[in-house]
Design a protein around this motif. Sequence first.
Motif, PDB file in Angstrom:
ATOM      1  N   VAL A  25       5.590   1.284   5.492  1.00 50.19           N
ATOM      2  CA  VAL A  25       3.858   1.116   5.412  1.00 50.19           C
ATOM      3  C   VAL A  25       3.326   2.351   4.950  1.00 50.19           C
ATOM      4  O   VAL A  25       3.699   3.546   5.102  1.00 50.19           O
ATOM      5  CB  VAL A  25       3.542   0.908   7.073  1.00 50.19           C
ATOM      6  N   GLY A  26       2.362   1.992   4.101  1.00 56.70           N
ATOM      7  CA  GLY A  26       1.839   2.986   3.242  1.00 56.70           C
ATOM      8  C   GLY A  26       0.172   3.124   2.938  1.00 56.70           C
ATOM      9  O   GLY A  26      -0.094   1.969   3.211  1.00 56.70           O
ATOM     10  N   VAL A  27      -0.378   4.039   2.951  1.00 56.50           N
ATOM     11  CA  VAL A  27      -1.880   3.985   2.838  1.00 56.50           C
ATOM     12  C   VAL A  27      -2.265   4.643   1.577  1.00 56.50           C
ATOM     13  O   VAL A  27      -1.865   5.930   1.550  1.00 56.50           O
ATOM     14  CB  VAL A  27      -2.568   4.468   4.149  1.00 56.50           C
ATOM     15  N   VAL A  28      -2.878   4.293   0.717  1.00 61.55           N
ATOM     16  CA  VAL A  28      -3.335   4.939  -0.591  1.00 61.55           C
ATOM     17  C   VAL A  28      -4.759   4.878  -0.506  1.00 61.55           C
ATOM     18  O   VAL A  28      -5.433   3.880  -0.548  1.00 61.55           O
ATOM     19  CB  VAL A  28      -2.644   3.889  -1.846  1.00 61.55           C
ATOM     20  N   ARG A  29      -5.184   6.105  -0.638  1.00 60.23           N
ATOM     21  CA  ARG A  29      -6.799   6.250  -0.946  1.00 60.23           C
ATOM     22  C   ARG A  29      -7.210   6.447  -2.337  1.00 60.23           C
ATOM     23  O   ARG A  29      -6.880   7.298  -3.031  1.00 60.23           O
ATOM     24  CB  ARG A  29      -7.259   7.767  -0.369  1.00 60.23           C
ATOM     25  N   MET A  30      -8.175   5.402  -2.461  1.00 61.44           N
ATOM     26  CA  MET A  30      -8.653   5.365  -4.109  1.00 61.44           C
ATOM     27  C   MET A  30     -10.269   5.820  -3.729  1.00 61.44           C
ATOM     28  O   MET A  30     -10.629   5.822  -2.869  1.00 61.44           O
ATOM     29  CB  MET A  30      -8.389   3.740  -4.510  1.00 61.44           C
ATOM     30  N   PRO A  31     -10.912   5.897  -4.932  1.00 64.32           N
ATOM     31  CA  PRO A  31     -12.269   6.343  -5.234  1.00 64.32           C
ATOM     32  C   PRO A  31     -13.157   5.189  -4.261  1.00 64.32           C
ATOM     33  O   PRO A  31     -13.861   5.648  -3.421  1.00 64.32           O
ATOM     34  CB  PRO A  31     -12.782   6.267  -6.489  1.00 64.32           C
ATOM     35  N   ASN A  32     -12.741   3.994  -4.586  1.00 63.88           N
ATOM     36  CA  ASN A  32     -13.719   3.068  -3.859  1.00 63.88           C
ATOM     37  C   ASN A  32     -13.164   1.993  -2.828  1.00 63.88           C
ATOM     38  O   ASN A  32     -13.963   1.452  -2.133  1.00 63.88           O
ATOM     39  CB  ASN A  32     -14.370   2.095  -4.964  1.00 63.88           C
ATOM     40  N   TYR A  33     -11.915   2.222  -2.667  1.00 62.09           N
ATOM     41  CA  TYR A  33     -11.124   1.341  -1.721  1.00 62.09           C
ATOM     42  C   TYR A  33      -9.880   2.259  -1.219  1.00 62.09           C
ATOM     43  O   TYR A  33      -9.684   3.183  -1.679  1.00 62.09           O
ATOM     44  CB  TYR A  33     -10.858  -0.048  -2.024  1.00 62.09           C
ATOM     45  N   VAL A  34      -9.555   1.600   0.028  1.00 64.59           N
ATOM     46  CA  VAL A  34      -8.265   2.082   0.610  1.00 64.59           C
ATOM     47  C   VAL A  34      -7.253   0.924   0.667  1.00 64.59           C
ATOM     48  O   VAL A  34      -7.673  -0.229   1.066  1.00 64.59           O
ATOM     49  CB  VAL A  34      -8.459   2.734   1.975  1.00 64.59           C
ATOM     50  N   ARG A  35      -5.949   0.904  -0.091  1.00 68.35           N
ATOM     51  CA  ARG A  35      -5.132   0.034   0.180  1.00 68.35           C
ATOM     52  C   ARG A  35      -3.793   0.347   0.996  1.00 68.35           C
ATOM     53  O   ARG A  35      -3.559   1.534   1.059  1.00 68.35           O
ATOM     54  CB  ARG A  35      -4.429  -0.117  -1.218  1.00 68.35           C
ATOM     55  N   ILE A  36      -3.608  -0.567   1.866  1.00 67.07           N
ATOM     56  CA  ILE A  36      -2.323  -0.457   2.780  1.00 67.07           C
ATOM     57  C   ILE A  36      -1.585  -1.358   2.267  1.00 67.07           C
ATOM     58  O   ILE A  36      -1.749  -2.455   2.143  1.00 67.07           O
ATOM     59  CB  ILE A  36      -3.019  -0.652   4.119  1.00 67.07           C
ATOM     60  N   ASP A  37      -0.303  -0.734   2.318  1.00 66.60           N
ATOM     61  CA  ASP A  37       0.787  -1.586   1.587  1.00 66.60           C
ATOM     62  C   ASP A  37       1.895  -1.735   2.755  1.00 66.60           C
ATOM     63  O   ASP A  37       2.184  -0.856   3.390  1.00 66.60           O
ATOM     64  CB  ASP A  37       1.757  -0.862   0.498  1.00 66.60           C
ATOM     65  N   VAL A  38       2.549  -2.839   2.867  1.00 59.21           N
ATOM     66  CA  VAL A  38       3.561  -3.102   3.741  1.00 59.21           C
ATOM     67  C   VAL A  38       4.691  -3.833   2.976  1.00 59.21           C
ATOM     68  O   VAL A  38       4.780  -4.977   2.161  1.00 59.21           O
ATOM     69  CB  VAL A  38       3.252  -4.223   4.655  1.00 59.21           C
ATOM     70  N   VAL A  39       5.799  -2.978   2.592  1.00 53.68           N
ATOM     71  CA  VAL A  39       6.921  -3.219   1.652  1.00 53.68           C
ATOM     72  C   VAL A  39       8.241  -3.387   2.504  1.00 53.68           C
ATOM     73  O   VAL A  39       8.274  -2.636   3.243  1.00 53.68           O
ATOM     74  CB  VAL A  39       6.787  -2.000   0.641  1.00 53.68           C
TER      75      VAL A  39
END
Length: 675
Positions: free
Chosen positions: A438-452
């Motif tokens: 599980v990873g959380v990626v902080r972008m300028p306009n959104y946050v993406r959470i990945d489940v790999v």
Amino acid sequence: MNLFRLPSVSRSRLVEHWPALGAASAWLVDLMCWPSRFDDPQVEREFTVDYGRRFADFRRAALILGTLIWACFGWWEINLAQTNDLFRPYFPEIFAFRCLGVMGATVGIVLAFRLRFDRDEVAHRILLTGLAFMCMCLLVQTILAPRPLNFTHFFVGFYLILFYLFGFLRLRAKTTFLLTVGVIGMIVVAQLVTQALEPANFIAGMFYLTNVALVGHSVNVSEERHVRDRFVAVRMLARSNDALQAVNAELAQKHQDLERVRRDQQAKSDALIALREQQREDAERASRAKSRFLAAAAHDLRQPMHALNLFLAAADEALDKHDSDESGKLIGEARKASELMARLFNAVLDLSKLESGHVTPNYSCVDLDRVAQETIEQLTPFAQSRGVELTYRARRAGQKRALVRSDADWAPRVLSNLVANGIKYADPAKAGRCIVIVGVVRMPNYVRIDVVDNGIGIASQHWDAIFQPFVQIGNPERDREKGLGLGLSIVNAVVSLLEGHRIELKSAVGYGSRFSVRLPAVESPAGCDAVAPLVDVTPSPSSLQGLYVLLVEDDSLVLASMNALFVQWGVLCESARSLAEFEALLQGVERMPDLVISDFRLPELSTAHDVVQLLGTHLTRPVPCLVITGEAIADAQGALPERCVLSKPISADDLAARMVELTESRRSGVQATAP
């Protein structure tokens, strides 16, 4: 709607006194005034593009033809120089301008094939420049040629250029008119300066030239209006065709739906003798998709219900034989079956509420880092039982917090379902190497959470199907150990409901899957309407013991079961079956209750809202009210906070957790307001 704005002419007086003269003048003005641009700039741009594309090849051909005609006149000049002694001395200079015109026209031909000649503005620049250059060359030839040959053999070439301008090149009326005025003005100025033509010939020539210009301009105006009208008609026809095609597609789809329904009804009619009542209910269902959904839900509910009945029957037999150990084990298994049935039933209700639009998101500022960590902590035992390593890639030091605008209740469920899905579908061939990240990626306009995960993976043709209810690609035997088949359906419904949320899937068979959810980012908690409460409630007997609870429930079986559970927890409880009994109970109560638990739908058309009103009337301090209901949309029928509503059936642990949460919140509020 008027698509053109033609120049308006005030002619009311003419029409009033001389109707024929007024009408004639109006027609004349209408004939000579070029069409205005379309009101909508976008429509004008589309017309210009269509105009240039339609006449591009025609203009190229006309340009080549004009060049050949211009060159042929050079052959005529050579013959004239051989037969006419008067013209022979002037031939070299005149022929030089003839050759110069051929070279200029050749350059125009090359540009017409090399540049974007299908763009109307490019074609106009090339053609107008070429015509102006040709007119200049012809004017110089007219000035150089001797009288009267300059009039009889060269000046008449202007008529041919105007015929060519108005009839072949398909130029816009306004531009051709301006070019014609410029050419005539250039001729007049040249005559005044050089006096090359005899005055009588010049006046006659200009008379005819002006008439050619007026007639050609009127033809050009009429032609452009015709093209504009045709463009409007084609657009309207295209829109009509699009509408007709849409209607045809809709009718075709309805026909296909009706055909599918007909085939389904025929299949049901064939089995009418054996399943008449069931088939009658199936025929009343709104759609075949809903029918499959209900059939799958009924099947999965029967399984734990069937097991529950058999476990209880076996436990009853064990009690008759005084085998307490075996009866305890059987009751424990019955409780597992009951919890599975309640979990499935609540999942079906949640999905039904989400798809029916009866869920109103409660947006707040949610810390995805915290949500991910809590989810990992909750699902780690489950992952270990499946031999799966569950890890979380936290944000690096110095990075912004992963704050998003989302629903604090539904966002964790989305992540929990995705992680649980990755654990359930681990690849058995990778024993000891199964992992879910599980990873959380902080972008300028959104946050993406990945489940790999590196599980069994999903074939691309099944990517859409897995988000449908009760669809499990790798579970044809419908093993409940592999899940209910509703997790991804709930995820898809929640993501579709929440603003700015989006889910993406990438997967390959044998390599695993990656689910990514995008959520709108906020810079700080001030960017949201509210901040998600950070409540961590763990029910325990000590926290429940001694609570004083008022229970309002009209169902005898539910009332008896809750009273029995409260006795085991050490909760003091007084109950009422109706609103009237509850009001009488409030009037005689000697202790301020810690909590009120009520069903939503009560006898005599009363609801839990009436219970809340009575609490405010008879008690001096606010008391939390927990509504436990079987109504699917009870939380949408009034001002009941979402945390104060539970849907039946619920487990004892969930009930205890919510009771502790509400009573602890009340005690915290009382302590905060105490002097």
